[in-house]
Each structure stands twice: as C-alpha cells, then as structure tokens.
Design an enzyme around this catalytic site. Structure first.
Site, PDB file in Angstrom:
ATOM      1  CD  GLU A 262      38.922  44.727  40.852  1.00  0.00           C
ATOM      2  OE1 GLU A 262      39.675  44.296  41.747  1.00  0.00           O
ATOM      3  OE2 GLU A 262      38.653  45.923  40.722  1.00  0.00           O
ATOM      4  CB  CYS A 301      39.361  37.953  44.684  1.00  0.00           C
ATOM      5  SG  CYS A 301      37.897  38.841  45.213  1.00  0.00           S
TER       6      CYS A 301
END
Ligand code: NAP
Length: 692
Positions: A262, A301
């Site tokens: 990720e 994020c």
C-alpha cells in the site's frame, strides 16, 4: 534515556541490555515541542529466533483454536485495549495528532478488531480452517466431487507499517492475520514506534493471545527478509520507493513470498458539472476537501491531493477553500481549540516543503502554508519548535498537460485544484493519478455519477459518492472501512487490505480438495450431498446440540398434494396467482397445469420433518439458498430428507437464557419419482447440554 524496546521470542529487548545485541540507535522526538521521547536501538541479531518462535510456538497454538475462538480472543483484546485507551491518547499527542486524529487511529483501530471478530464469527465456519464456496460436482454419478478449503499458512506475517497511523495501521492487519491463524511480526515506522509499542505491551500483558502471536521490531529489521520462507507473508505500507526496494528483495522473489503493498496515492475529489454554488453538494464538497487537508495534518494515505472542478467554478471554489483554510487553528494538539496539529517530524515536514516546491513549478499558490505560517491562527506553538506546517492550496491551470500534480505526493496538508471543461476531461485527470486508493464524487445527478464511476473505477480501490441523500451518515472520503476493500491499483501499490473475509483469506492457503462425498464430508465436517446418510430411531429434533452429528439424517413420511391444499394455502396467504388458481391460464403457462405454491411446498415440508413436542430445538431463524427445482402439481406426493449439514457453537451472552448452537440442516424435498423439487438450508437454534 527511555529505550523503546522490541519484543522478540517472549523477551523485551533494548539492544545491548538483552540477550539480543544492539546496533544503530535513533532518538525519538516529540513532534510538538522537540522534547526527546526516547531512543530506539536497532537489534543486530536474533531475527531467526524471532521467526522460529512465531512460526513454531504461536503458529502451533493459534492453529489449535478454531476461527471463532480466535475471533473471540480478538474481541476480548479489543475490550482490553479500549479500557486502556487514555494511555495511548497521551502518547498520540506527541506524534502531533489532535484528539480527533487520535480517535481515528486508536479507537478506529480498536473498532477494526471488533469488526473483524464479528465478520469472522458471522460469515465463517467454526473450524480451524475455512470451507469456501459450494461443493463442485465433478462426475456423472456424483461419486467424485471437489471443494475449496483454506488452511492457515505455516509461517508468520511480517507487517512493515508507515508512521502516520501507528495504532490503526497495526491493528487493521493483525486482526485478519491472527483470525487466519498466522502469528504476526509488527515493524512500525521508527518515528512513531513508541505508540505502537505501548499497544503491543498492552497486548502482551493482557495474556489473551498465545505467546509469540504478536512480536515487535522497533528499529531496523536486520536480516529478517533473508530469513523468510515460502510460508511467510509480507505486507508493506509506506512510500513507493521503499515498497519497490523491499518487493524486489532477492529472497522475496526467489521464494515467491506474497508481498502486499500500500503506497503513495494521489487521490482525487471530483465536483460534478451539475453542482452549483447554491446546491447542498457544493458545501459538502468544500467541507470534505478542507477536512481531508487538515485531518492528521494531511498525513493520510487517503487524503485528497487533487481537487477536480468545473472550470466555470474554479474562482468560487478557490475563494471558499482559501477562506476556510486560512481560518484553521494550528498548534498544540492538547489544546481543545486546535484543529490541526503538527506533522510527525521535522524531516517529514522538510520533504513536504520540498514536494510543494516541485509542484510550484507548474502550479500557482492560493494558500501558502510554508512562507506565511504567521498569518494563520496558532495556539501553543513554541518559537522554532515542533514540526508545524500550515495548509497549502495550489492551483494547476493546465492539468491535462502537467505531470507533477499527478505524480508528486506532498504527504502533508497540501492539495492541488485543477479545472476541467468536459466530464471526459475530469475522467482523464482522475486517471492521470495512475491508480489511487480512493476517489470521491460530489453530485446529485445519477447520469453524471454513473459516467464518472464507470469512467474512473478501473483506477480506484474505493469510490465515495456524496450528496444530500447520504451525507448525514456518510463515513467520508478518507475512512477505509473493515467491510470494504482498502487498496488501489498502480501507484497505490496494487494491494488489497480489509474488505471483510477477503483479508482473512489473504493469510491462508486455498487448496482444491477432490474425492468422494464421504471423504470430503469427513475432511470438512460439513454434509456433502451424495455422502452416506446416518439414520437413527430418535428424531433429530429430540437431540441436544452435542448429540447431533454432521450427516445425521431423517427420511420423513410422505404427503400427497391436493387441490384443497392449494385452495387453503391461497386463502391463508392471500396469494391467488394464476398458476395456482386459473385452470386456463395455467394450461397456457410455463407449467402447463395448475401447480402448488412454492411456499406451500416448504411449509408442507416443515410439517413433514418437524417434531411437534417440546424439545431442544428452540427456534427456526432462517432459510438459505432456497431453490424450487421442479413444480409440484395436484396429485404429486412429496417427501423430505433432512440432514445435519453444519454446526456452530454459540457463546452465551449474559442476558441470554439458553446455552445454544446453530445447526444448519440440508433440506431436500422429493416427489414420487425421487426428483428433487426443492432444495434449501434451514437454520435452527438448538440447546446445548454442556454449560461451557
Ligand atoms: P517509508 O519511509 O517508506 O517507511 C515505511 C516503513 O518501511 C517504515 O516502517 C520503515 O521503517 C520501513 N523501511 C524503510 N526502509 C526500510 C528497509 N530498507 N528495510 C525494511 N524496512 C524499511 O514510509 P513512511 O515515511 O513511514 O510513510 C509515508 C508514506 O507512506 C507516504 O508516501 C504515504 O503515502 C504512504 N502511506 C501509504 C498508505 C496506504 O495505505 N497506501 C498508508 C499510509 C502511508 P523506518 O521508519 O524504521 O525506516
């Protein structure tokens, strides 16, 4: 000096002071006032012992538990951590996080434990393995069938996490791994590892998990990657640069070790062309962008990095955003009036400033949080102390021909406005991010929404559509949810986390098992059609939960369906559909004659298999997978095979009266030609004798 210890092979170790020797050290600094919090001394050996301890000791212990038992422990752990949350909040402030930011990290993380525990107990069978999907018939006579099984990997899962969510980032990954039966080694980012460590200390102290189920590396990971084997798993959250480096590690490649990544994500938020400044959606959009820029000081994020708006609205959107951003109160997160805290460290602030400089080569600055910090309202910011940075809003006038705003991630309170003329241009801009974790659309026009969703879905892991219909309950652009996929293609790393049981299965091996129905039933502990049924003189509804075995079966007496049955059922239910009541229409119909109601067939089936006297069966609470296979006409004779398919013990809640378990029964309704007319599962709650 406060040494932030690692937890390895059942021992807290601080480098030189333990049986594991230390190497490089790093000072950890309070992001708000620059005070020293402690020191991390990277270990230089012992990683092989850590892996072996996890694989053999904790791996073995976890595999002795069923999926439900593991999930139950995760729930107990969530309660335990929730009772101690204040300690974690106190440490979280030092990372620069406000109370609201810390809530997402700490209570959001603990909430993920609760969610995963519930998902596993609701959706998975109560065995040490998972039975997936339906039995596949692989032969003409049904003596050879197949079934997918998932078993725990024999290794450990190594979770390398980013610094921005020291608690949530750990808990959202350990929950599915532990439920899958795979022990975990957590490697938090060094910058904020003191908070992760406090939570791991609490986990260890709780004694809820088997020894070695969670180990912790603070500092460098030494030769851990070299020591991994083909049964281990790595998940990585962090920058693309580090991710690519680790994914290309020679042992990860040579041993085909699953590596989930990720990474950076330049998420977009699109204001659709149907929205005017007077619409509710306009205000929702402005609020969302501001919130995403200042929450966690933009170190998320999922934060909105690209704000895509119709060219005709650029001016009003710029004014609205600039006005709100300039009034944000920045400062010491312990002060309740503060809306945005500090970045996690000065190095991180420097890299945000350097990214802003690069973006400025193609963007103009609407709000300058770097050079005009003193124009913002601040509270408790000491001169030259802390890693504070005010929000920066940029604007790119030619975004279709500029690469920087679609490529450079300023991991802080920074976002870039970009105009579009046509909806297709908005879609092109969104895709120029080359893969994102999340995108959002603000619109109340289903035509625009549908075009945008199908236009950009290939490049996104999650899409949020916000408007007047759902805004009051919407969880927002930036919140990954346990039941939904978190991850994105391309630049976002190509990984998938969360997403309900998918995340648990990620830590398990899927194996296709082929054999006879009897063999598969013995392996899976679930009834497989075609396996030999076990008949017994005692009606199964007279048996307690413990007395019932998978495969126990009842063949009922028969019943001939009459016209009176159809008429009575039609009157009772009010269902006078022509196929049951109109001789002429029925002759002309799909069935070519009058047939019984499907619901009559299953009601009559219950009449055949139910034992009326009071007994251990407490309630019938559902039917699954109902299929009507053949019609039942007047004069047909039906009979039922009722077989125990699956059993799940339930934990008694204090307010409940009975100790129970759920028994799923396979129901097969046959006609006089032994053809199956209906198939389904019924779920009953059955009393347990054992009070454990
Ligand atoms: P980072 O510098 O890439 O570090 C991530 C993790 O990798 C840290 O635990 C770090 O440990 C470790 N690491 C670095 N080099 C390593 C090496 N050679 N061997 C083993 N481990 C190593 O990222 P970050 O600065 O912590 O986080 C910010 C970035 O993460 C941003 O780019 C952000 O977009 C991304 N992020 C993405 C997501 C997502 O879900 N997509 C979520 C959060 C953050 P040390 O701290 O000890 O170096």
């Amino acid at each position: 000096m406060n040494i932030i210890e690692s937890y390895i092979a059942g021992e807290w170790c601080a480098g030189g002071a333990s049986s594991f020797s230390g190497g490089q050290s790093q000072c950890l600094i309070n992001a708000v006032n620059d005070e020293v919090i402690g020191e991390v001394v990277s270990l230089s050996n012992g990683f092989d012992r850590m892996l072996e301890y996890g694989r053999s000791r904790a791996g073995y212990a976890l595999k002795q538990l069923t999926v439900h038992e593991r999930a139950e422990r995760i729930k107990q752990l969530a309660r335990y951590l929730l009772d101690r949350k204040e300690t974690f909040y106190q440490l979280s402030y030092m990372t620069g996080a406000t109370k609201a930011d810390s809530w997402v990290d700490i209570e959001g993380g603990i909430g993920t434990l609760f969610s995963y525990s519930g998902i596993a107990r609701r959706e998975l069978n109560d065995d040490s393995f998972i039975v997936e999907g339906a039995v596949e018939n692989l032969s003409a006579k049904g003596s050879f069938v197949g079934q997918h099984l998932l078993t725990s990997k024999d290794g450990i899962s190594l979770h390398i996490n980013a610094y921005n969510f020291p608690v949530w980032g750990m808990l959202e990954k350990i929950a599915p791994s532990l439920i899958a039966g795979v022990p975990v080694i957590v490697k938090p980012a060094t910058l904020t590892c003191y908070l992760t460590q406090a939570v791991v200390k609490a986990i260890v102290d709780s004694g809820i998990l088997p020894a070695g189920a969670v180990q912790l590396i603070c500092g460098g990971i030494g030769d851990t990657l070299e020591q991994l084997n083909e049964q281990d798993i790595v998940t990585f959250t962090g920058s693309a640069a580090t991710g690519h480096l680790l994914r290309a590690h020679q042992n990860i490649l040579a041993s085909n070790i699953p590596f989930t990544m990720e990474a950076d994500s330049l998420n977009c938020c699109i204001l659709a062309p149907d929205v005017t400044p007077e619409d509710i959606e306009f205000e929702l959009f402005i609020k969302e962008v501001v919130n995403e820029m200042i929450a966690k000081a933009g170190q998320k994020c999922t934060a909105i990095r690209r704000i895509i708006v119709p060219a005709s609205l650029m001016k009003v959107v710029s004014q609205q955003l600039a006005g709100r951003l300039q009034s944000v109160i920045i400062g010491d997160p312990l002060d309740a009036s503060v809306q945005m805290g500090a970045l996690a460290g000065r190095k991180q602030r420097d890299s945000v400033i350097s990214a802003i400089e690069k973006l400025r080569t193609v963007c103009c600055t609407l709000v300058d949080g770097v050079n005009q910090f003193s124009d913002f309202k601040s509270v408790g910011v000491l001169p030259d102390k802390g890693a504070f940075l005010a929000p920066t809003l940029l604007s790119c006038q030619d975004p279709l021909n500029s690469v920087e705003p679609h490529q450079i991630e300023a991991f802080g309170p920074v976002s870039c406005l970009m105009p579009y003329e046509e909806l297709d241009d908005a879609i092109r801009l969104a895709k120029m991010g080359k893969g994102s974790l999340v995108g959002s659309v603000f619109s109340h026009c289903h035509k625009n929404i549908t075009r945008l969703v199908f236009g950009v879905a290939s490049h996104h892991g999650r899409l949020l559509i916000n408007n007047r219909d759902c805004s009051a309950e919407s969880t927002g652009h930036g919140s990954p949810l346990p039941a939904l996929v978190h991850g994105g293609p391309g630049r976002a790393g190509g990984g998938e986390e969360l997403g309900g049981v998918r995340a648990i299965k990620h830590y398990m091996q899927r194996t296709a098992i082929q054999g006879s129905p009897d063999t598969l039933m013995a392996i899976t502990n679930q009834f497989v059609r075609g396996a030999k049924a076990k008949h017994d003189a005692i009606h199964p509804f007279k048996k307690y939960y413990e007395e019932l075995n998978v495969g126990d079966s009842l063949e009922t007496h028969r019943r001939t369906v009459t016209e009176t049955d159809i008429v009575n059922f039609g009157c009772l239910s009010g269902d006078h559909f022509y196929a049951h009541f109109d001789e002429i229409a029925a002759r002309d119909s799909f069935f070519e004659k009058r047939v019984a109601h499907g619901y009559f067939v299953i009601s009559a089936a219950a009449g055949l298999f139910v034992e009326p006297a009071k007994g251990p069966v407490i309630a019938n609470y559902g039917i699954d997978h109902l299929r009507f296979i053949e019609p039942v006409a007047i004069g047909d004779t039906i009979q039922v095979n009722l077989t125990v398919k699956r059993k799940t013990k339930k934990t008694k809640r204090p307010e409940e009266r009975y100790f129970t378990g759920v028994v799923v029964w396979d129901v097969e309704v046959l006609n006089q030609q032994q053809e199956i007319v209906a198939l389904y599962d019924i779920l009953t709650l059955v009393e347990r004798k054992n009070r454990d």
